[in-house]
Design a protein around this motif. Structure first.
Motif, short mmCIF file in Angstrom:
data_model
loop_
_atom_site.label_atom_id
_atom_site.label_comp_id
_atom_site.label_asym_id
_atom_site.label_seq_id
_atom_site.Cartn_x
_atom_site.Cartn_y
_atom_site.Cartn_z
N MET A 52 0.84 -1.18 0.00
CA MET A 52 0.00 0.00 0.00
C MET A 52 0.88 1.24 0.00
SD MET A 52 -2.83 1.01 2.84
CE MET A 52 -2.36 2.42 3.78
N GLN A 53 0.67 2.13 -0.94
CA GLN A 53 1.44 3.37 -1.01
C GLN A 53 0.63 4.51 -0.41
OE1 GLN A 53 2.98 4.35 -4.85
NE2 GLN A 53 3.33 6.46 -4.30
N LEU A 54 1.21 5.18 0.55
CA LEU A 54 0.54 6.34 1.15
C LEU A 54 0.85 7.57 0.31
CD1 LEU A 54 1.36 5.59 4.85
CD2 LEU A 54 -0.80 5.28 3.71
N ASP A 55 0.04 8.56 0.44
CA ASP A 55 0.23 9.79 -0.31
C ASP A 55 1.54 10.45 0.09
OD1 ASP A 55 -3.03 9.72 0.33
OD2 ASP A 55 -2.43 10.00 -1.75
N ARG A 56 2.18 11.06 -0.90
CA ARG A 56 3.46 11.73 -0.65
C ARG A 56 3.23 13.06 0.05
NH1 ARG A 56 5.05 12.02 -6.73
NH2 ARG A 56 3.41 13.51 -6.34
N ASP A 57 4.28 13.56 0.69
CA ASP A 57 4.19 14.86 1.37
C ASP A 57 3.72 15.95 0.42
OD1 ASP A 57 5.07 13.71 3.71
OD2 ASP A 57 7.15 14.34 3.44
N GLU A 58 4.19 15.91 -0.83
CA GLU A 58 3.80 16.93 -1.80
C GLU A 58 2.29 16.90 -2.06
OE1 GLU A 58 6.18 14.52 -2.59
OE2 GLU A 58 7.93 15.74 -2.17
N ASP A 59 1.72 15.68 -2.11
CA ASP A 59 0.28 15.55 -2.33
C ASP A 59 -0.51 16.12 -1.15
OD1 ASP A 59 0.80 14.17 -4.72
OD2 ASP A 59 0.80 12.23 -3.69
N ILE A 60 -0.01 15.86 0.05
CA ILE A 60 -0.68 16.32 1.27
C ILE A 60 -0.65 17.85 1.32
CG2 ILE A 60 -0.48 16.36 3.80
CD1 ILE A 60 0.56 13.40 3.47
N LEU A 61 0.50 18.43 1.05
CA LEU A 61 0.61 19.90 1.08
C LEU A 61 -0.17 20.54 -0.05
CD1 LEU A 61 4.37 20.24 2.06
CD2 LEU A 61 2.35 20.47 3.53
N ARG A 62 -0.22 19.89 -1.22
CA ARG A 62 -1.00 20.42 -2.34
C ARG A 62 -2.49 20.41 -1.99
NH1 ARG A 62 0.87 17.45 -6.19
NH2 ARG A 62 2.54 18.91 -6.62
N ALA A 63 -2.95 19.34 -1.35
CA ALA A 63 -4.36 19.27 -0.93
C ALA A 63 -4.67 20.39 0.06
CB ALA A 63 -4.67 17.91 -0.31
N ALA A 64 -3.77 20.63 1.02
CA ALA A 64 -3.98 21.71 1.99
C ALA A 64 -4.09 23.05 1.27
CB ALA A 64 -2.83 21.74 3.00
N GLU A 65 -3.21 23.29 0.33
CA GLU A 65 -3.23 24.55 -0.42
C GLU A 65 -4.51 24.67 -1.25
OE1 GLU A 65 -0.22 27.10 -3.22
OE2 GLU A 65 -0.18 24.92 -3.42
N ASP A 66 -4.88 23.61 -1.93
CA ASP A 66 -6.10 23.64 -2.76
C ASP A 66 -7.34 23.88 -1.91
OD1 ASP A 66 -4.52 23.17 -4.97
OD2 ASP A 66 -5.07 21.04 -5.16
N TRP A 67 -7.43 23.21 -0.76
CA TRP A 67 -8.58 23.39 0.12
C TRP A 67 -8.66 24.82 0.65
CZ3 TRP A 67 -7.63 18.19 3.07
CH2 TRP A 67 -8.17 17.13 2.33
N ARG A 68 -7.49 25.39 1.02
CA ARG A 68 -7.48 26.77 1.51
C ARG A 68 -7.93 27.73 0.41
NH1 ARG A 68 -8.79 28.73 5.04
NH2 ARG A 68 -7.46 30.54 4.98
N LYS A 69 -7.43 27.52 -0.81
CA LYS A 69 -7.81 28.37 -1.93
C LYS A 69 -9.31 28.28 -2.21
CE LYS A 69 -3.43 28.52 -4.42
NZ LYS A 69 -2.70 28.05 -5.62
N ALA A 70 -9.90 27.13 -1.92
CA ALA A 70 -11.34 26.93 -2.12
C ALA A 70 -12.16 27.46 -0.95
CB ALA A 70 -11.63 25.45 -2.35
N GLY A 71 -11.49 28.04 0.05
CA GLY A 71 -12.19 28.63 1.19
C GLY A 71 -12.47 27.67 2.33
N ARG A 72 -11.89 26.49 2.30
CA ARG A 72 -12.11 25.50 3.35
C ARG A 72 -11.19 25.79 4.54
NH1 ARG A 72 -16.32 23.63 1.69
NH2 ARG A 72 -16.57 23.42 3.93
N GLY A 73 -11.65 25.43 5.73
CA GLY A 73 -10.78 25.43 6.90
C GLY A 73 -9.92 24.18 6.83
N VAL A 74 -8.65 24.29 7.22
CA VAL A 74 -7.70 23.18 7.06
C VAL A 74 -6.82 23.07 8.30
CG1 VAL A 74 -5.79 22.28 5.66
CG2 VAL A 74 -7.66 23.51 4.55
N ALA A 75 -6.53 21.82 8.67
CA ALA A 75 -5.57 21.55 9.74
C ALA A 75 -4.56 20.53 9.24
CB ALA A 75 -6.26 21.02 10.99
#
Length: 108
Positions: free
Chosen positions: A1-24
């Motif tokens: 099983m391959q877990l998501d890479r750090d880059e994917d995790i940080l990209r998701a955080a950035e995309d969610w913030r840009k979409a106006g979502r709260g992120v932790a």
């Protein structure tokens, strides 16, 4: 099983913030003994409870997501600890004999 890479995790955080979502962002900051994921492992969570990455697996992640939603609302970071000596460990499924500390912070 391959877990998501750090880059994917940080990209998701950035995309969610840009979409106006709260992120932790939850990060394993310390482990002792047997632990499912090493220090540095991350999980990003948005205010809808959607998450990407891994800090432990199983019920521990459910508990981290719940705490992350509180951090998103309050803006106050938390240091969470799950370990075999802690009664909480059995409740969340961390019976592997180790301890993990997870720092949860809001992403602005």
């Amino acid at each position: 099983m391959q877990l998501d890479r750090d880059e994917d995790i940080l990209r998701a955080a950035e995309d969610w913030r840009k979409a106006g979502r709260g992120v932790a962002l939850a990060t394993v900051v310390e482990t002792w003994g047997s632990a499912p994921r090493p220090a540095g492992s991350s999980l990003v969570i948005n205010d809808e409870g959607t998450f990407l990455g891994s800090v432990s697996g199983g019920c521990v992640e459910g508990a981290v997501v719940t705490e992350a939603l509180d951090v998103i609302d309050s803006g106050t970071p938390k240091l969470l600890e799950f370990g075999v000596a802690d009664e909480t460990a059995w409740k969340v499924g961390l019976s592997c004999g180790g301890t993990i500390r997870v720092f949860v912070e809001k992403v602005d």
